[in-house]
Motif scaffolding. Structure first.
Motif, PDB file in Angstrom:
ATOM      1  N   CYS A  53       0.826  -1.211   0.000  1.00 44.10           N
ATOM      2  CA  CYS A  53       0.000   0.000   0.000  1.00 44.10           C
ATOM      3  C   CYS A  53       0.863   1.265   0.000  1.00 44.10           C
ATOM      4  CB  CYS A  53      -0.922   0.008   1.219  1.00 44.10           C
ATOM      5  SG  CYS A  53      -1.949   1.486   1.323  1.00 44.10           S
ATOM      6  N   PRO A  54       0.808   2.069  -1.072  1.00 39.72           N
ATOM      7  CA  PRO A  54       1.633   3.280  -1.130  1.00 39.72           C
ATOM      8  C   PRO A  54       1.202   4.342  -0.119  1.00 39.72           C
ATOM      9  CG  PRO A  54       0.155   3.228  -3.005  1.00 39.72           C
ATOM     10  CD  PRO A  54       0.000   1.913  -2.292  1.00 39.72           C
ATOM     11  N   ALA A  55      -0.063   4.299   0.304  1.00 37.47           N
ATOM     12  CA  ALA A  55      -0.547   5.257   1.293  1.00 37.47           C
ATOM     13  C   ALA A  55      -0.250   4.806   2.725  1.00 37.47           C
ATOM     14  CB  ALA A  55      -2.047   5.472   1.119  1.00 37.47           C
ATOM     15  N   GLY A  56       0.144   3.547   2.880  1.00 37.15           N
ATOM     16  CA  GLY A  56       0.478   3.017   4.201  1.00 37.15           C
ATOM     17  C   GLY A  56      -0.689   2.949   5.170  1.00 37.15           C
ATOM     18  N   ILE A  57      -1.886   2.733   4.659  1.00 39.78           N
ATOM     19  CA  ILE A  57      -3.069   2.773   5.518  1.00 39.78           C
ATOM     20  C   ILE A  57      -3.596   1.414   5.949  1.00 39.78           C
ATOM     21  CG2 ILE A  57      -3.823   4.986   4.604  1.00 39.78           C
ATOM     22  CD1 ILE A  57      -6.014   3.206   3.071  1.00 39.78           C
ATOM     23  N   ILE A  58      -3.155   0.350   5.304  1.00 39.66           N
ATOM     24  CA  ILE A  58      -3.697  -0.971   5.631  1.00 39.66           C
ATOM     25  C   ILE A  58      -3.100  -1.466   6.941  1.00 39.66           C
ATOM     26  CG2 ILE A  58      -3.926  -3.366   4.875  1.00 39.66           C
ATOM     27  CD1 ILE A  58      -3.847  -2.336   1.998  1.00 39.66           C
ATOM     28  N   GLU A  59      -3.986  -1.874   7.832  1.00 37.92           N
ATOM     29  CA  GLU A  59      -3.574  -2.385   9.128  1.00 37.92           C
ATOM     30  C   GLU A  59      -3.863  -3.875   9.202  1.00 37.92           C
ATOM     31  OE1 GLU A  59      -5.011  -0.035  12.545  1.00 37.92           O
ATOM     32  OE2 GLU A  59      -6.065   1.095  11.009  1.00 37.92           O
ATOM     33  N   LEU A  60      -3.041  -4.589   9.950  1.00 37.93           N
ATOM     34  CA  LEU A  60      -3.342  -5.977  10.274  1.00 37.93           C
ATOM     35  C   LEU A  60      -3.866  -5.969  11.694  1.00 37.93           C
ATOM     36  CD1 LEU A  60      -0.277  -7.765   8.706  1.00 37.93           C
ATOM     37  CD2 LEU A  60      -2.598  -7.687   7.846  1.00 37.93           C
ATOM     38  N   VAL A  61      -5.106  -6.406  11.857  1.00 37.99           N
ATOM     39  CA  VAL A  61      -5.738  -6.352  13.165  1.00 37.99           C
ATOM     40  C   VAL A  61      -5.975  -7.755  13.701  1.00 37.99           C
ATOM     41  CG1 VAL A  61      -6.819  -4.100  12.776  1.00 37.99           C
ATOM     42  CG2 VAL A  61      -8.038  -6.162  12.136  1.00 37.99           C
ATOM     43  N   ASP A  62      -5.920  -7.877  15.013  1.00 34.53           N
ATOM     44  CA  ASP A  62      -6.190  -9.136  15.691  1.00 34.53           C
ATOM     45  C   ASP A  62      -7.690  -9.348  15.684  1.00 34.53           C
ATOM     46  OD1 ASP A  62      -6.291 -11.357  17.288  1.00 34.53           O
ATOM     47  OD2 ASP A  62      -5.529 -10.369  19.080  1.00 34.53           O
ATOM     48  N   VAL A  63      -8.129 -10.449  15.129  1.00 33.56           N
ATOM     49  CA  VAL A  63      -9.559 -10.730  15.057  1.00 33.56           C
ATOM     50  C   VAL A  63      -9.929 -11.951  15.902  1.00 33.56           C
ATOM     51  CG1 VAL A  63      -9.980  -9.577  12.870  1.00 33.56           C
ATOM     52  CG2 VAL A  63      -9.270 -11.961  12.869  1.00 33.56           C
ATOM     53  N   SER A  64      -9.180 -12.204  16.947  1.00 32.70           N
ATOM     54  CA  SER A  64      -9.521 -13.281  17.866  1.00 32.70           C
ATOM     55  C   SER A  64     -10.677 -12.819  18.738  1.00 32.70           C
ATOM     56  CB  SER A  64      -8.326 -13.618  18.756  1.00 32.70           C
ATOM     57  OG  SER A  64      -7.241 -14.007  17.961  1.00 32.70           O
ATOM     58  N   GLY A  65     -11.688 -13.625  18.849  1.00 30.98           N
ATOM     59  CA  GLY A  65     -12.805 -13.282  19.724  1.00 30.98           C
ATOM     60  C   GLY A  65     -13.673 -12.183  19.176  1.00 30.98           C
ATOM     61  N   GLY A  66     -14.074 -11.225  20.036  1.00 30.98           N
ATOM     62  CA  GLY A  66     -15.022 -10.170  19.700  1.00 30.98           C
ATOM     63  C   GLY A  66     -14.531  -9.192  18.665  1.00 30.98           C
ATOM     64  N   ALA A  67     -13.234  -9.013  18.522  1.00 33.38           N
ATOM     65  CA  ALA A  67     -12.707  -8.040  17.567  1.00 33.38           C
ATOM     66  C   ALA A  67     -13.051  -8.423  16.134  1.00 33.38           C
ATOM     67  CB  ALA A  67     -11.194  -7.901  17.721  1.00 33.38           C
ATOM     68  N   GLN A  68     -13.264  -9.726  15.872  1.00 30.59           N
ATOM     69  CA  GLN A  68     -13.561 -10.171  14.514  1.00 30.59           C
ATOM     70  C   GLN A  68     -14.876  -9.567  14.030  1.00 30.59           C
ATOM     71  OE1 GLN A  68     -13.708 -14.379  13.898  1.00 30.59           O
ATOM     72  NE2 GLN A  68     -13.630 -14.160  11.719  1.00 30.59           N
ATOM     73  N   ASP A  69     -15.879  -9.516  14.879  1.00 26.62           N
ATOM     74  CA  ASP A  69     -17.154  -8.942  14.475  1.00 26.62           C
ATOM     75  C   ASP A  69     -17.005  -7.482  14.113  1.00 26.62           C
ATOM     76  OD1 ASP A  69     -19.022 -10.853  16.925  1.00 26.62           O
ATOM     77  OD2 ASP A  69     -18.364 -11.354  14.907  1.00 26.62           O
ATOM     78  N   ARG A  70     -16.208  -6.733  14.855  1.00 27.63           N
ATOM     79  CA  ARG A  70     -16.003  -5.319  14.578  1.00 27.63           C
ATOM     80  C   ARG A  70     -15.318  -5.132  13.235  1.00 27.63           C
ATOM     81  NH1 ARG A  70     -12.565  -3.772  18.517  1.00 27.63           N
ATOM     82  NH2 ARG A  70     -10.839  -3.476  17.133  1.00 27.63           N
ATOM     83  N   ALA A  71     -14.272  -5.901  12.960  1.00 23.60           N
ATOM     84  CA  ALA A  71     -13.547  -5.779  11.698  1.00 23.60           C
ATOM     85  C   ALA A  71     -14.428  -6.195  10.532  1.00 23.60           C
ATOM     86  CB  ALA A  71     -12.263  -6.612  11.729  1.00 23.60           C
ATOM     87  N   SER A  72     -15.192  -7.264  10.676  1.00 23.85           N
ATOM     88  CA  SER A  72     -16.067  -7.719   9.605  1.00 23.85           C
ATOM     89  C   SER A  72     -17.129  -6.683   9.293  1.00 23.85           C
ATOM     90  CB  SER A  72     -16.752  -9.034   9.996  1.00 23.85           C
ATOM     91  OG  SER A  72     -15.811 -10.046  10.148  1.00 23.85           O
ATOM     92  N   GLY A  73     -17.699  -6.066  10.298  1.00 20.81           N
ATOM     93  CA  GLY A  73     -18.723  -5.051  10.094  1.00 20.81           C
ATOM     94  C   GLY A  73     -18.194  -3.853   9.352  1.00 20.81           C
ATOM     95  N   ALA A  74     -16.972  -3.455   9.657  1.00 27.34           N
ATOM     96  CA  ALA A  74     -16.391  -2.296   8.981  1.00 27.34           C
ATOM     97  C   ALA A  74     -16.194  -2.583   7.505  1.00 27.34           C
ATOM     98  CB  ALA A  74     -15.048  -1.930   9.616  1.00 27.34           C
ATOM     99  N   GLN A  75     -15.780  -3.803   7.178  1.00 26.87           N
ATOM    100  CA  GLN A  75     -15.541  -4.125   5.784  1.00 26.87           C
ATOM    101  C   GLN A  75     -16.846  -4.248   5.008  1.00 26.87           C
ATOM    102  OE1 GLN A  75     -12.559  -3.974   4.466  1.00 26.87           O
ATOM    103  NE2 GLN A  75     -11.941  -3.393   6.485  1.00 26.87           N
ATOM    104  N   LYS A  76     -17.870  -4.877   5.599  1.00 23.60           N
ATOM    105  CA  LYS A  76     -19.125  -5.067   4.897  1.00 23.60           C
ATOM    106  C   LYS A  76     -19.866  -3.755   4.689  1.00 23.60           C
ATOM    107  CE  LYS A  76     -19.703  -9.801   6.328  1.00 23.60           C
ATOM    108  NZ  LYS A  76     -20.399 -10.725   7.176  1.00 23.60           N
ATOM    109  N   SER A  77     -19.755  -2.843   5.649  1.00 29.30           N
ATOM    110  CA  SER A  77     -20.492  -1.596   5.542  1.00 29.30           C
ATOM    111  C   SER A  77     -19.734  -0.535   4.759  1.00 29.30           C
ATOM    112  CB  SER A  77     -20.802  -1.047   6.942  1.00 29.30           C
ATOM    113  OG  SER A  77     -19.621  -0.605   7.565  1.00 29.30           O
ATOM    114  N   GLY A  78     -18.459  -0.781   4.483  1.00 32.07           N
ATOM    115  CA  GLY A  78     -17.666   0.220   3.788  1.00 32.07           C
ATOM    116  C   GLY A  78     -17.260   1.344   4.713  1.00 32.07           C
ATOM    117  N   GLY A  79     -17.364   1.096   6.023  1.00 33.48           N
ATOM    118  CA  GLY A  79     -17.051   2.125   7.011  1.00 33.48           C
ATOM    119  C   GLY A  79     -15.575   2.410   7.085  1.00 33.48           C
ATOM    120  N   GLY A  80     -15.232   3.442   7.797  1.00 28.26           N
ATOM    121  CA  GLY A  80     -13.841   3.868   7.938  1.00 28.26           C
ATOM    122  C   GLY A  80     -13.089   3.028   8.936  1.00 28.26           C
ATOM    123  N   ALA A  81     -11.957   3.509   9.346  1.00 32.37           N
ATOM    124  CA  ALA A  81     -11.086   2.811  10.272  1.00 32.37           C
ATOM    125  C   ALA A  81     -11.780   2.616  11.612  1.00 32.37           C
ATOM    126  CB  ALA A  81      -9.794   3.608  10.492  1.00 32.37           C
TER     127      ALA A  81
END
Length: 83
Positions: A53-81
Motif C-alpha cells: 500500500c503506497p498510502a500506508g493505511i492498511i492495518e493488520l488487526v487481531d480478530v480473535s474473539g469479539g474483535a472479529q465482528d467489529r472488523a467484519s462489520g467495517a468491511q461489509k459496511s464500507g465504514g472507515g477505520a
C-alpha cells in the motif's frame, strides 16, 4: 498463542490504486463502492497488502474473539477505520 490477523483497509483513506489487490495471494481484496475492501473469510493475514500500500493505511488487526465482528462489520459496511 498468537491471535488471528486480518487486513483492514480504512475506506475513507484508500486511494484506490489497486496495489493491495495485486499483491494479495488469496485474492481477498476487491472493489466495494469504489474503494478496496478485504473479504475477511478469505484473508489469511499475510501482510503483503499492507507492505504494497503506497498510502500506508492498511492495518493488520487481531480478530480473535469479539474483535472479529467489529472488523467484519467495517468491511461489509464500507465504514472507515475502526478504533
Amino acid at each position: 498463542m498468537a491471535g488471528k490477523r486480518k487486513a483492514l483497509v480504512p475506506s475513507n483513506l484508500c486511494v484506490a490504486c489497486g496495489q493491495c489487490a495485486k499483491e494479495c495471494p488469496k485474492q481477498a481484496i476487491h472493489i466495494h463502492r469504489g474503494m478496496y475492501a478485504v473479504v475477511n473469510e478469505t484473508c489469511v493475514g499475510c501482510g503483503k497488502c499492507a507492505k504494497a500500500c503506497p498510502a500506508g493505511i492498511i492495518e493488520l488487526v487481531d480478530v480473535s474473539g469479539g474483535a472479529q465482528d467489529r472488523a467484519s462489520g467495517a468491511q461489509k459496511s464500507g465504514g472507515g477505520a475502526q478504533r
